[in-house]
Structure formats: C-alpha cells, structure tokens
Write a protein that holds these residues in place. Structure first.
Motif, short mmCIF file in Angstrom:
data_model
loop_
_atom_site.label_atom_id
_atom_site.label_comp_id
_atom_site.label_asym_id
_atom_site.label_seq_id
_atom_site.Cartn_x
_atom_site.Cartn_y
_atom_site.Cartn_z
N LYS A 205 0.81 -1.22 0.00
CA LYS A 205 0.00 0.00 0.00
C LYS A 205 0.84 1.27 0.00
O LYS A 205 0.54 2.23 -0.72
N ASP A 206 1.89 1.31 0.84
CA ASP A 206 2.68 2.53 0.98
C ASP A 206 3.39 2.95 -0.31
O ASP A 206 3.74 4.12 -0.47
N ASP A 208 1.97 2.80 -3.25
CA ASP A 208 0.89 3.43 -4.01
C ASP A 208 1.00 3.22 -5.52
O ASP A 208 0.88 4.16 -6.32
N LYS A 210 -1.23 1.94 -7.15
CA LYS A 210 -2.57 2.22 -7.65
C LYS A 210 -2.63 3.57 -8.35
O LYS A 210 -3.16 3.70 -9.46
N THR A 211 -2.08 4.59 -7.69
CA THR A 211 -2.05 5.93 -8.30
C THR A 211 -1.17 5.93 -9.54
O THR A 211 -1.49 6.58 -10.54
N SER A 274 6.07 6.42 -6.74
CA SER A 274 4.71 6.87 -6.40
C SER A 274 4.41 6.75 -4.91
O SER A 274 3.26 6.86 -4.50
N SER A 275 5.43 6.54 -4.08
CA SER A 275 5.24 6.22 -2.67
C SER A 275 4.48 7.30 -1.89
O SER A 275 4.51 8.48 -2.23
N ILE A 276 3.86 6.84 -0.81
CA ILE A 276 3.20 7.75 0.14
C ILE A 276 4.22 8.24 1.17
O ILE A 276 4.24 9.42 1.53
N THR A 297 6.87 11.41 -6.17
CA THR A 297 5.96 12.12 -5.27
C THR A 297 6.77 12.81 -4.17
O THR A 297 7.91 12.45 -3.92
N CYS A 299 6.98 12.24 -1.26
CA CYS A 299 6.77 11.28 -0.17
C CYS A 299 7.69 11.64 1.00
O CYS A 299 8.90 11.73 0.83
N GLY A 319 -0.50 10.74 -4.21
CA GLY A 319 -1.87 10.27 -4.44
C GLY A 319 -2.64 11.02 -5.49
O GLY A 319 -3.85 10.81 -5.64
#
Length: 380
Positions: A205-206, A208, A210-211, A274-276, A297, A299, A319
């Motif tokens: 998840k971290d 990301d 998906k984005t 793309s990490s959060i 990102t 991040c 995100g």
C-alpha cells in the motif's frame, strides 16, 4: 585504534532496502579499523551471495525474531563485539535486549529508516520504541526528516541522533550496467519506439502503485508508452486487475524481483516513484546514478531531500494521478538538451551518496562510540 569488532544484525539478507544498505556498509567498512560480523536469523536471502568472503557470517538457529534474543546475546559475548549495529524498530528492539542480557560492555548503534506515526496508537508505540532507543549509545537517522520524527514521536534526544544518508554503490551500479543484460523474455519491452517508464519496490500500500497505474493510463492516451514494475508483494493480483479495468494490461509488465535492476533503469526513459512515505528513497538515488530521469511524489521525508525539492528530479503530489500524469508527460517530452542536462545533474547528485564516502561517516560514528566502549573498560 585497535581493530574492533562490529556486529551487524538483520532479520535476513533479503531483497529489501534495509538489507541492501547493510550490504553496502559492511562490504565497504575499513578492514584496517574494524572487523565486521554479520548475523541473521536462519533464512536464505537474495543478497547473501554479494557479501564479501572475508566477512564472518553467522545464522542463528531460529526463524522467530523473539527467539533470537538469547542466541544473539551469546554471539555478542563470544565474539567480544564492541558495537552491535541494527536497523528497523523490531530488529533494533531485539538487538538492544540481546546486548543487555549479554552482560558485556558492547554498545548499541541503531539505525532508523522509516518515517512512522500519525495516529494516536502508533505514536504511543513509537514512544515505547523511544524508551528502548534511549538505552542505545547512538541512533542513526537516514534523513533529516527521519531525525525530526525520532525527536517528535519517539521522544529521543536530538543530541543522540546522527543523520547519515543511505550509501549507494555507484561503482557496483555502473559495473552491473556495463556487464548486465536484460533477460531474453523482457527484451521486446524495450525494442520498439514506446516510451518506457519503470518503477521498483514492494507491491504494498505505501508504494501506491494504484495511483501510478491511474497516472500511466492517462499518459497512455497521449503517448505510446509502457510501464515496467519491478518488485513483489501482496497487492500484485489486485494491481493486475486494476490494469485490466483501465485497459492497459497489455502495456504494464510485472517482472518481479531482478538481481540486476540497474540495467533495466538504464534502458528506461523514466523512473517513477509513487510512494506515500519514504524515509530516504534509496531507489531514487540509484536511478539517478544509472542515468535515468526521475519523477517522484513528495513522499515524506526522503524524496524531497534526495531530489532537493525538485532540483534533481521532477516532483508531484502524493496520491494525485492527474499531477503525476502531467509531470510524467512533461518529462517524457523534454528535448534532447533538457534531458541531457537533467541526467547530468542527477548523476552529480548521486555522487553525494557514494558508498565509500557515506561509510566513512558510519566509521566515524562507530569510532566515537568505541571511544565510549574503551572508557567503560578502563573504568571497569
């Protein structure tokens, strides 16, 4: 200074960033000053084959972290270690407890790589880690942002925290690029006029992804492009399903863990992170070293420090697929002169993280801590 033993403890020499950092430190440590000893649990890891042969490598006879305290204590005692170095909170906890029950004067040096916290329960947990960290002689934070987080959420003293960035093996990266080869089954990805984007990291998840997939779908309406995803993880199947729903499945390539990711970086037109959250963003520095332009990102806190808030790479909001897509398109359509300038600046920035220079900072921390070790012996 008499040569002292530094015991490096990690769960396993797997394929993650912590093991890669440990490998770079231990392989580059000055053997005229220190004798390194590597200790892991009873697992086989992808990076084991890269550990230099002069390093004593001990595997504890357990696969359970909680069961490692007493076996690790025995190794600390038998090897007469001056320093016990560890990384990641759970492993740091075990290393500190093992040192305590070893009944030796060894000193703990713990490394914190993550930017953790935010919600109440997590912050309380971090304060508990902080109580244990106060028993260590030195804490190493891999970025200024991580240090601030340690002070604010772990409640440790700023005076006891050194900031040392991750070491990047520039020579090893260049060697892998010059001698490596993209696997036969992946050659076709790079063999047409498509713009190839690449990313690397665990499928969790971290990171990301998906984005990233949403952003790539938008870019793909404007450019003939492909996306290569290096890494493994629990979200692989759901990400593949997302790619199908976005009608980009034939242009997204999940190629798993690669022992030599750098040859893939070099052949790609762009690296995207793309990490959060990222404590440092090791893969960003590696991409710059490979001569690959970067979009990342913001991040927290590492990416902004590695890229100096956009000086050495293009940055986008966390995100935000629209912003990411715009920055990707902008970078992929730079002219030759702009692209060359970006690559040259990136390589220069990567040199700031050269393993030999960064490891010197670790050596200084170890030497200063060993000075305390020697004073303890004198008092004893």
């Amino acid at each position: 200074m008499e040569k002292k033993k530094v015991l490096f403890f990690i769960y396993q020499m797997g394929s993650g960033g912590a093991a890669r950092t440990m490998l770079n430190i231990i392989n580059n440590l000055d053997r005229t000053r220190f004798t390194p000893i590597l200790v892991t649990l009873n697992y086989d890891g992808d990076y084991e084959e890269y550990v230099k042969p002069d390093i004593k490598f001990i595997k504890l006879r357990t696969k359970r972290l909680r069961s490692a305290i007493f076996p690790l204590a025995k190794v600390i005692r038998n090897e007469k270690a001056a320093i016990v170095f560890s990384t990641i909170p759970n492993y740091n906890t075990i290393a500190i407890l093992a040192k305590l029950v070893s009944f030796t004067r060894a000193k703990n040096v713990v490394r914190e790589a993550a930017y953790l916290g935010g919600d109440f329960s997590t912050n309380i947990k971090l304060m508990m880690y902080g109580l244990l960290y106060r028993l260590s002689s030195k804490i190493i934070a891999l970025s200024k942002g991580v240090k601030d987080n340690l002070v604010n959420r772990y409640k440790v003293s700023a005076k006891n925290v050194d900031v040392i960035y991750n070491p990047v093996d520039l020579e090893g990266i260049e060697h892998n690029i010059q001698t490596g080869q993209i696997a036969d089954e992946h050659q076709s990805i790079f063999n047409d006029n498509a713009k190839v984007m690449i990313t690397a990291g665990r499928l969790v998840k971290d990171k990301d992804h998906k984005t990233l997939l949403n952003a790539f779908a938008k870019v793909n309406t404007r450019l003939h492009a492909k996306l290569v995803i290096l890494g493994q993880g629990e979200l692989e199947q759901s990400l593949k399903e997302q790619a199908k729903k976005l009608n980009i499945a034939d242009k997204v390539f999940f190629i798993g863990f690669q022992r030599n990711p750098y040859i893939y970086f070099r052949h790609a037109d762009l690296f995207v992170l793309s990490s959060i959250h990222e404590g440092f963003g090791h893969v960003l520095a590696e991409s710059l070293a490979a001569g690959t332009p970067v979009v990342s990102t913001y991040c927290k806190p590492g990416a902004a420090e590695v890229l100096n808030h956009g000086e050495f790479g293009v940055m986008c909001e966390v995100g935000d697929a629209e912003d990411m897509a715009a920055k990707i398109y902008e970078t992929l359509t730079l002219n030759e002169e702009q692209l060359t300038r970006m690559i040259e600046k990136g390589k220069k920035r990567a040199s700031d993280f050269a393993a030999k220079a960064i490891v010197k900072q670790y050596e200084n921390t170890f030497a200063n801590t060993i000075g305390e070790y020697n004073r303890d012996i004198d008092r004893g």
